[in-house]
Enzyme design. Structure first.
Site, PDB file in Angstrom:
ATOM      1  N   GLU A  39      -2.438  24.657  36.451  1.00  0.00           N
ATOM      2  CA  GLU A  39      -1.317  24.814  35.521  1.00  0.00           C
ATOM      3  C   GLU A  39      -0.377  23.635  35.664  1.00  0.00           C
ATOM      4  O   GLU A  39      -0.332  22.993  36.716  1.00  0.00           O
ATOM      5  CB  GLU A  39      -0.506  26.088  35.869  1.00  0.00           C
ATOM      6  CG  GLU A  39      -1.059  27.350  35.284  1.00  0.00           C
ATOM      7  CD  GLU A  39      -0.206  28.569  35.605  1.00  0.00           C
ATOM      8  OE1 GLU A  39       0.844  28.432  36.281  1.00  0.00           O
ATOM      9  OE2 GLU A  39      -0.589  29.669  35.175  1.00  0.00           O
ATOM     10  N   ARG A  58       2.989  48.079  40.670  1.00  0.00           N
ATOM     11  CA  ARG A  58       3.547  49.037  41.629  1.00  0.00           C
ATOM     12  C   ARG A  58       5.053  49.154  41.418  1.00  0.00           C
ATOM     13  O   ARG A  58       5.632  48.382  40.638  1.00  0.00           O
ATOM     14  CB  ARG A  58       3.311  48.511  43.049  1.00  0.00           C
ATOM     15  CG  ARG A  58       3.987  47.152  43.250  1.00  0.00           C
ATOM     16  CD  ARG A  58       4.057  46.688  44.673  1.00  0.00           C
ATOM     17  NE  ARG A  58       4.910  45.520  44.791  1.00  0.00           N
ATOM     18  CZ  ARG A  58       4.544  44.258  44.591  1.00  0.00           C
ATOM     19  NH1 ARG A  58       3.296  43.980  44.229  1.00  0.00           N
ATOM     20  NH2 ARG A  58       5.405  43.274  44.731  1.00  0.00           N
ATOM     21  N   HIS A  65       8.338  32.751  49.556  1.00  0.00           N
ATOM     22  CA  HIS A  65       7.796  33.840  48.742  1.00  0.00           C
ATOM     23  C   HIS A  65       8.254  35.221  49.188  1.00  0.00           C
ATOM     24  O   HIS A  65       7.723  36.234  48.757  1.00  0.00           O
ATOM     25  CB  HIS A  65       6.269  33.767  48.667  1.00  0.00           C
ATOM     26  CG  HIS A  65       5.801  32.426  48.170  1.00  0.00           C
ATOM     27  ND1 HIS A  65       5.891  32.061  46.851  1.00  0.00           N
ATOM     28  CD2 HIS A  65       5.321  31.343  48.822  1.00  0.00           C
ATOM     29  CE1 HIS A  65       5.460  30.826  46.715  1.00  0.00           C
ATOM     30  NE2 HIS A  65       5.109  30.358  47.899  1.00  0.00           N
ATOM     31  N   LYS A 103      -5.418  36.717  38.529  1.00  0.00           N
ATOM     32  CA  LYS A 103      -4.587  35.954  37.583  1.00  0.00           C
ATOM     33  C   LYS A 103      -5.398  35.506  36.374  1.00  0.00           C
ATOM     34  O   LYS A 103      -4.890  35.477  35.258  1.00  0.00           O
ATOM     35  CB  LYS A 103      -3.963  34.755  38.282  1.00  0.00           C
ATOM     36  CG  LYS A 103      -2.970  35.154  39.361  1.00  0.00           C
ATOM     37  CD  LYS A 103      -2.169  33.953  39.838  1.00  0.00           C
ATOM     38  CE  LYS A 103      -1.038  34.375  40.745  1.00  0.00           C
ATOM     39  NZ  LYS A 103      -1.460  34.542  42.140  1.00  0.00           N
TER      40      LYS A 103
HETATM   41  C1  MV4 Z   1       4.399  28.536  39.561  1.00  0.00           C
HETATM   42  C2  MV4 Z   1       5.481  27.692  39.920  1.00  0.00           C
HETATM   43  C3  MV4 Z   1       5.680  26.569  39.168  1.00  0.00           C
HETATM   44  N1  MV4 Z   1       4.848  26.272  38.152  1.00  0.00           N
HETATM   45  N2  MV4 Z   1       3.620  28.213  38.531  1.00  0.00           N
HETATM   46  C4  MV4 Z   1       4.699  31.401  43.361  1.00  0.00           C
HETATM   47  C5  MV4 Z   1       3.928  32.627  43.686  1.00  0.00           C
HETATM   48  C6  MV4 Z   1       3.239  33.041  42.449  1.00  0.00           C
HETATM   49  N3  MV4 Z   1       3.668  34.363  42.103  1.00  0.00           N
HETATM   50  C7  MV4 Z   1       3.579  32.047  41.415  1.00  0.00           C
HETATM   51  N4  MV4 Z   1       4.456  31.084  42.007  1.00  0.00           N
HETATM   52  C8  MV4 Z   1       4.857  29.972  41.342  1.00  0.00           C
HETATM   53  N5  MV4 Z   1       4.124  29.652  40.256  1.00  0.00           N
HETATM   54  C9  MV4 Z   1       3.841  27.096  37.855  1.00  0.00           C
HETATM   55  N6  MV4 Z   1       3.021  26.772  36.856  1.00  0.00           N
HETATM   56  C10 MV4 Z   1       6.266  28.050  41.007  1.00  0.00           C
HETATM   57  C11 MV4 Z   1       5.950  29.178  41.738  1.00  0.00           C
HETATM   58  C12 MV4 Z   1       6.807  29.441  42.856  1.00  0.00           C
HETATM   59  C13 MV4 Z   1       7.659  30.530  42.868  1.00  0.00           C
HETATM   60  C14 MV4 Z   1       7.693  31.455  41.825  1.00  0.00           C
HETATM   61  C15 MV4 Z   1       8.540  32.523  41.857  1.00  0.00           C
HETATM   62  C16 MV4 Z   1       9.383  32.696  42.949  1.00  0.00           C
HETATM   63  C17 MV4 Z   1       9.349  31.823  43.975  1.00  0.00           C
HETATM   64  C18 MV4 Z   1       8.499  30.741  43.965  1.00  0.00           C
HETATM   65  C19 MV4 Z   1       8.496  29.839  45.026  1.00  0.00           C
HETATM   66  C20 MV4 Z   1       7.661  28.776  45.009  1.00  0.00           C
HETATM   67  C21 MV4 Z   1       6.797  28.586  43.925  1.00  0.00           C
END
Ligand code: MV4
Length: 490
Positions: A199, A291, A234, A115
């Site tokens: 973040e 992917r 997730h 990331k």
């Molecule tokens: C976040 C967020 C809120 N704020 N970043 C979850 C896995 C990773 N791909 C990034 N994720 C998140 N990042 C910030 N700054 C909330 C999530 C997140 C989430 C994102 C997409 C789909 C489902 C999720 C479930 C919980 C948290």
């Protein structure tokens, strides 16, 4: 490329082979001892046994897959999703062996696998990102200072993270040291890399991703969005395209941002750029998946483009045959992931024998699966049974088709998430489009599913009774003097 090897199993191996066959390309399957009789093995022109069932002795052994490719004379490898699909070392090994990797270059996989490296790569491209830092942090005092600048709640994320591992929400200064320590130790044990960063925490986001295609001639296009907010720990549950909340202007801006992200890492092939969309409809770049994704069919249905065909053409060095202006959205598509898991028992995998397995068929219905009735669902791999994809001219039509199609499944022998899927698709929040990534947590419980199901049974009984009463008159004493048909004509 006249022959390709598919380094995967199950529904995605079959789905890739279908397109290869359509294009006149021969297919080579690889399989583990648990998959000897799997449909992907039967469907392929040739098949090579890799080894024992555990994936670290079969589907994950790079040398065996390269050897199988050479042995069969296949010229390309399609990695599917999961397994080796986002492994830069594997992509490099394939390239070095003189085989085409049907996917991006190792460089793009490596950059997007971190990331922090991804943030650095897109720095000069004016991509909207969540306020935060772009370097790994270990010093708690510095973390406190940064958190105060950003404002609570904050999110500590692992750079190597995936699936929410090494992620910690921090509400205030007091809990920061402990949460940071936890995030780091989780990241070390899960990824062998303890780099974390900070973040601003977006509290109620929607998860929207953009499909991109990039050829080896510098052309990069986007194929609009997929809405993936309905997820559980997730794990995506229902995906759809288009998203109900995007305006044409936001869609265009997100699409352009996604294209820039792809350009920033010299992307080649089919990829997905993930964004968060906050309640004010600001979007932020999260990460890129290098992917083909599980949910790619919804994009195929609304654009009419076969993404696997595009991947293969791109790997052959062909130019994309269409331009951004040629692409448009027609209709609406939904995908439900049907798992062998028990929604009434904490989604515990319910492996066993698929004693009965019949899936729906019909107009506007696509089922991508890798099982046949009578097969065992192995414990070694992801317990997804099938993907139910429905299409309609409108979102309402696609939802209605989904609910009807769920009803047409006949599965016995294992518990499935079908009833959970129907609960989601008929939920007021889902139907109205007013939901975010907290949908399952906010609206689902086993008790609610039980209540929903008994309500459904009562409704069905009431409907049955009504039909019976309505027809009773006609069903009773047959009128011998005048037929109903004749009565209707009078
Ligand atoms: C976040 C967020 C809120 N704020 N970043 C979850 C896995 C990773 N791909 C990034 N994720 C998140 N990042 C910030 N700054 C909330 C999530 C997140 C989430 C994102 C997409 C789909 C489902 C999720 C479930 C919980 C948290």
């Amino acid at each position: 490329m006249k022959k390709i090897l598919i380094a995967n199993r199950g529904e995605i191996a079959l789905r890739v082979m279908r397109t290869a066959k359509k294009m006149g390309i021969k297919t080579v399957a690889v399989y583990s001892e648990a998959d000897r009789h799997s449909p992907h093995v039967r469907f392929a022109d040739e098949a090579i046994l890799l080894g024992p069932a555990p994936s670290n002795q079969s589907y994950l052994v790079m040398e065996k897959i390269i050897a199988a490719t050479k042995e069969t004379g296949a010229e390309g490898i399609h990695p599917g999703y999961g397994f080796l699909s986002e492994n830069a070392v594997f992509a490099k090994m394939v390239e070095d062996a003189g085989i085409r990797f049907i996917g991006p270059r190792p460089h793009a996989i490596r950059v997007m696998g971190s990331k922090l490296a991804a943030k650095e790569a897109v720095r000069d491209y004016k991509i909207p990102m969540v306020p935060g830092i772009e370097e790994a942090i270990t010093d708690v005092a510095l973390a406190k200072k940064i958190a105060q600048e950003i404002g609570f709640p904050i999110l500590i994320k692992a750079s190597a993270g995936g699936g929410g591992k090494g992620m910690r929400v921090v509400e205030n200064l007091e809990e920061l040291p402990q949460q940071m320590e936890r995030a780091i130790s989780e990241a070390v044990s899960a990824f062998g890399d303890g780099s974390v960063f900070i973040e601003k925490y977006v509290t109620s986001p929607r998860h929207i991703e953009i499909q991109v295609l990039a050829d080896t001639h510098g052309n990069v296009l986007h194929l609009f969005e997929r809405e993936c907010s309905v997820q559980r720990r997730h794990q995506k549950v229902v995906e759809e395209a288009p998203s109900v909340v995007l305006t044409p202007a936001i869609r265009e801006a997100m699409g352009e941002a996604a294209v820039k992200v792809a350009k920033a890492c010299d992307y080649v092939g089919a990829g997905t750029v993930e964004f968060l969309l906050d309640a004010q409809k600001n979007f932020y770049f999260l990460e890129m998946n290098t992917r083909l994704q599980v949910e790619h069919p919804v994009t195929e249905l609304i654009t009419g483009i076969d993404l696997v065909e595009q991947q293969i053409k791109i790997a052959r060095g062909e130019k994309l045959a269409f331009k951004q202006e040629d692409l448009s959205i027609t209709g609406h598509a939904l995908e439900l992931r049907v798992y062998a898991e028990d929604p009434l028992n904490n989604f515990l995998p319910s492996v066993g024998n698929l004693e009965v397995y019949q899936h729906p068929v019909g107009e506007g219905i696509r089922v991508d699966d890798g099982f046949k009735q009578g097969m065992d669902i192995p414990i070694y791999y992801d317990p997804m049974i099938s993907k139910l994809i429905t299409y309609g001219q409108t979102r309402e039509a696609a939802i209605q088709r989904m609910v009807e199609a769920i009803n047409e499944y006949k599965i016995e022998g294992v518990a499935t998430t079908l009833a959970f899927g129907k609960f989601v698709c008929e939920h007021e929040a889902f139907v109205s489009g007013n939901f975010d990534t907290h949908f399952v947590k906010n609206y689902y419980s086993p008790e609610k599913l039980e209540a929903y199901r008994s309500e459904e049974i009562e409704l069905a009984a009431a409907l049955g009774l009504k039909l019976y009463l309505d027809n009773k008159e006609q069903l009773q004493a047959p009128d011998t003097t005048t037929s109903n048909w004749r009565k209707a004509r009078i």
